[in-house]
Design a protein around this motif. Structure first.
Motif, PDB file in Angstrom:
ATOM      1  N   ALA A   1      -1.708 -26.753  23.795  1.00 31.63           N
ATOM      2  CA  ALA A   1      -0.353 -26.803  24.351  1.00 31.63           C
ATOM      3  C   ALA A   1       0.672 -26.364  23.320  1.00 31.63           C
ATOM      4  CB  ALA A   1      -0.040 -28.219  24.840  1.00 31.63           C
TER       5      ALA A   1
ATOM      6  N   MET B   1      -1.397 -33.528  37.219  1.00 32.81           N
ATOM      7  CA  MET B   1      -0.457 -32.685  36.481  1.00 32.81           C
ATOM      8  C   MET B   1      -1.174 -31.574  35.728  1.00 32.81           C
ATOM      9  SD  MET B   1       2.490 -33.636  37.334  1.00 32.81           S
ATOM     10  CE  MET B   1       3.566 -32.807  36.171  1.00 32.81           C
TER      11      MET B   1
ATOM     12  N   THR C   1       4.964 -29.447  31.692  1.00 31.02           N
ATOM     13  CA  THR C   1       4.684 -28.426  32.711  1.00 31.02           C
ATOM     14  C   THR C   1       5.871 -27.507  32.920  1.00 31.02           C
ATOM     15  OG1 THR C   1       5.420 -29.744  34.624  1.00 31.02           O
ATOM     16  CG2 THR C   1       3.135 -30.035  33.896  1.00 31.02           C
ATOM     17  N   ARG C   2       7.087 -28.023  32.660  1.00 30.73           N
ATOM     18  CA  ARG C   2       8.300 -27.211  32.786  1.00 30.73           C
ATOM     19  C   ARG C   2       8.632 -26.461  31.500  1.00 30.73           C
ATOM     20  NH1 ARG C   2       8.800 -26.846  38.017  1.00 30.73           N
ATOM     21  NH2 ARG C   2      10.927 -26.061  37.684  1.00 30.73           N
ATOM     22  N   LYS C   3       7.801 -26.658  30.468  1.00 27.43           N
ATOM     23  CA  LYS C   3       7.971 -26.032  29.148  1.00 27.43           C
ATOM     24  C   LYS C   3       9.334 -26.348  28.543  1.00 27.43           C
ATOM     25  CE  LYS C   3       5.584 -22.659  27.813  1.00 27.43           C
ATOM     26  NZ  LYS C   3       5.026 -21.348  27.456  1.00 27.43           N
TER      27      LYS C   3
ATOM     28  N   ARG D   1       1.700 -23.816  37.170  1.00 22.19           N
ATOM     29  CA  ARG D   1       3.074 -23.591  36.725  1.00 22.19           C
ATOM     30  C   ARG D   1       3.124 -22.636  35.536  1.00 22.19           C
ATOM     31  NH1 ARG D   1       8.365 -22.986  37.841  1.00 22.19           N
ATOM     32  NH2 ARG D   1       9.648 -23.467  36.019  1.00 22.19           N
ATOM     33  N   TRP D   2       2.257 -22.804  34.561  1.00 17.51           N
ATOM     34  CA  TRP D   2       2.261 -21.932  33.388  1.00 17.51           C
ATOM     35  C   TRP D   2       1.824 -20.519  33.751  1.00 17.51           C
ATOM     36  CZ3 TRP D   2       0.940 -24.119  27.906  1.00 17.51           C
ATOM     37  CH2 TRP D   2       1.801 -25.180  27.624  1.00 17.51           C
TER      38      TRP D   2
ATOM     39  N   TRP E   1      -4.752 -26.916  29.901  1.00 21.23           N
ATOM     40  CA  TRP E   1      -4.825 -27.723  31.123  1.00 21.23           C
ATOM     41  C   TRP E   1      -6.243 -28.064  31.560  1.00 21.23           C
ATOM     42  CZ3 TRP E   1      -0.623 -30.128  31.530  1.00 21.23           C
ATOM     43  CH2 TRP E   1       0.597 -29.525  31.189  1.00 21.23           C
TER      44      TRP E   1
ATOM     45  N   THR F   1       5.103 -35.682  30.576  1.00 22.61           N
ATOM     46  CA  THR F   1       4.090 -34.732  31.036  1.00 22.61           C
ATOM     47  C   THR F   1       4.705 -33.701  31.981  1.00 22.61           C
ATOM     48  OG1 THR F   1       2.356 -36.403  30.824  1.00 22.61           O
ATOM     49  CG2 THR F   1       1.858 -34.489  32.191  1.00 22.61           C
ATOM     50  N   TRP F   2       5.585 -34.167  32.852  1.00 20.72           N
ATOM     51  CA  TRP F   2       6.275 -33.244  33.751  1.00 20.72           C
ATOM     52  C   TRP F   2       7.123 -32.252  32.953  1.00 20.72           C
ATOM     53  CZ3 TRP F   2      11.652 -32.884  35.162  1.00 20.72           C
ATOM     54  CH2 TRP F   2      11.900 -31.995  36.208  1.00 20.72           C
TER      55      TRP F   2
ATOM     56  N   GLY G   1       0.071 -28.078  36.071  1.00 16.68           N
ATOM     57  CA  GLY G   1       0.459 -27.376  34.853  1.00 16.68           C
ATOM     58  C   GLY G   1      -0.203 -26.022  34.730  1.00 16.68           C
TER      59      GLY G   1
END
Length: 216
Positions: A33, A73, A153-155, A80-81, A41, A149-150, A77
């Motif tokens: 990460a 998540m 996922t939103r970086k 999302r990534w 992930w 953690t959220w 994730g």
């Protein structure tokens, strides 16, 4: 009596093995990460599946529930990534990494307040209706871990600062429960989280500079 003792020792050894494998996978997740690798992930998903069993066996019920959330998540994730990575192709050709983001301190203040209230509510439930150890402390780390953690996922750059605090508190809880692999892992987590903040912050500053150059 000897059979019960043998079974207890075998169960303990099994949990130690599961905890060790989960710990190595979790360490792989956080390092990947930090490097903004999509493969963080899958490592997270496998780790959380194993840690769910460890937390339940140790009566850390909030953490056991948290691991199930982490599994969901990890799947989100990954998706999302991938979306953020595809946005690079449509963006500046000189930036090979997906963008990272940051929020204002006011937004963080609101998020912290809401998360703390949720943590208190979860702690009240765990203390009154379950046999959970460290009910309130475990509930707060659970609530903030869900939120942080959220943010990963939103970086969001500052997700790493939340993890520094969460990891430091978790070191105390896991040491008290004699989960030594986890205690050592979270010591490493604290160091990696500090490094992660500066690495992602540097990337964010570079993005801002490139944006200014393009708009100039």
């Amino acid at each position: 009596m000897s059979e019960l003792l043998s079974k207890a020792i075998a169960d303990w050894q099994l949990m130690q093995s599961v905890e060790l494998i989960a710990t190595l996978l979790a360490l792989a997740y956080v390092i990947l990460a930090l490097k903004q690798s999509l493969w963080c992930w899958p490592a997270a998903l496998l780790s959380t599946i194993l840690f769910t069993q460890v937390m339940w066996h140790s009566a850390l019920l909030s953490d056991a529930i948290l691991q199930l959330y982490y599994a969901g998540m990890a799947i989100y994730g990954w998706w999302r990534w991938q979306q953020l990575k595809q946005s690079v192709k449509a963006g500046a050709a000189g930036d090979k990494q997906a963008p990272v983001y940051e929020w204002s301190w006011q937004r963080h203040g609101l998020l912290i307040s809401l998360t703390a209230v949720i943590g208190l509510g979860l702690g009240y439930f765990m203390a009154g209706y379950t046999q959970a150890d460290f009910a309130y402390l475990d509930a707060q780390t659970t609530a903030f871990s869900v939120m942080a953690t959220w943010l990963v996922t939103r970086k969001l750059v500052s997700n790493w600062l939340y993890w520094v605090v969460i990891d430091a508190v978790s070191i105390f809880v896991y040491a008290q429960k004699h989960l030594y692999f986890l205690t050592g892992l979270f010591m490493l987590y604290t160091i990696i989280a500090l490094a992660g903040y500066f690495v992602w912050r540097h990337h964010f500053v570079q993005q801002q500079q490139q944006s200014l150059t393009v708009n100039a």
